[in-house]
Design a protein around this motif. Structure first.
Motif, PDB file in Angstrom:
ATOM      1  N   ALA A  37      24.014  97.575  43.095  1.00  0.00           N
ATOM      2  CA  ALA A  37      22.982  97.892  44.085  1.00  0.00           C
ATOM      3  C   ALA A  37      23.592  97.945  45.476  1.00  0.00           C
ATOM      4  N   LEU A  38      22.947  98.715  46.349  1.00  0.00           N
ATOM      5  CA  LEU A  38      23.302  98.662  47.764  1.00  0.00           C
ATOM      6  C   LEU A  38      22.939  97.275  48.277  1.00  0.00           C
ATOM      7  N   LYS A  57      28.163  99.768  46.889  1.00  0.00           N
ATOM      8  CA  LYS A  57      27.349  99.186  45.828  1.00  0.00           C
ATOM      9  C   LYS A  57      28.123  98.018  45.240  1.00  0.00           C
TER      10      LYS A  57
END
Length: 165
Positions: free
Chosen positions: A78-79, A58
């Protein structure tokens, strides 16, 4: 294992060499006696096929690039797939330009936790996506902004303005 007729013994086959460099996508092939295993780099996890290492790191998701600099990062990490396959133009620190060719799913969808393509909730990913008091509504593969009474969206469909302005 393969039987060698010359010495009449079973011999190990190096499946990593035999199957080629793409056998463990994003990982390293480790030959074992009679088989092989895929080993993933830190931050990557093996999917349920056992042959693909998926990026599970992430990082910051950036929505704007100005003169080669990343700007306007989203409030939560976030990924890479969540970021680059939805609202992001760059990901990580230092930031890397998103390559949409790496998206395994249609825009607005990503493989998360090794599942089939799932909708990315852009509203959750970027809580400030609808400017000026608008409400974000997640839709399949995208989102829309809705306005309170007396307000409307501008031409970008993301900024809320007073009716008549």
């Amino acid at each position: 294992m393969r039987y060698n007729t010359q010495n009449q013994m079973c011999e190990d086959v190096d499946e990593c060499e035999e199957l080629g460099p793409d056998v463990c996508f994003n990982g390293v092939c480790i030959n074992t006696l009679g088989a092989y295993e895929c080993e993933c780099s830190p931050g990557y996890v093996l999917d349920n096929t056992g042959y693909i290492c998926r990026d599970n790191r992430k990082g910051s998701c950036w929505t704007k690039m100005v003169d080669g600099r990343c700007e306007n990062n989203l409030p939560r990490l976030a990924l890479r797939s969540e970021c680059c396959c939805s609202v992001g133009v760059a990901w990580g620190s230092p930031c890397e330009i998103c390559e949409h060719a790496l998206c395994e799913c249609s825009k607005g969808y990503a493989k998360v936790d090794d599942k089939d393509c799932a909708d990315i909730n852009e509203c959750e990913l970027n809580s400030g996506i609808c400017k000026g008091g608008g409400t974000c509504v997640n839709t399949d593969g995208s989102y829309r902004c809705e306005c309170p009474p007396g307000l409307t969206l501008d031409a970008t469909r993301k900024l809320v303005v007073r009716v008549g302005k």
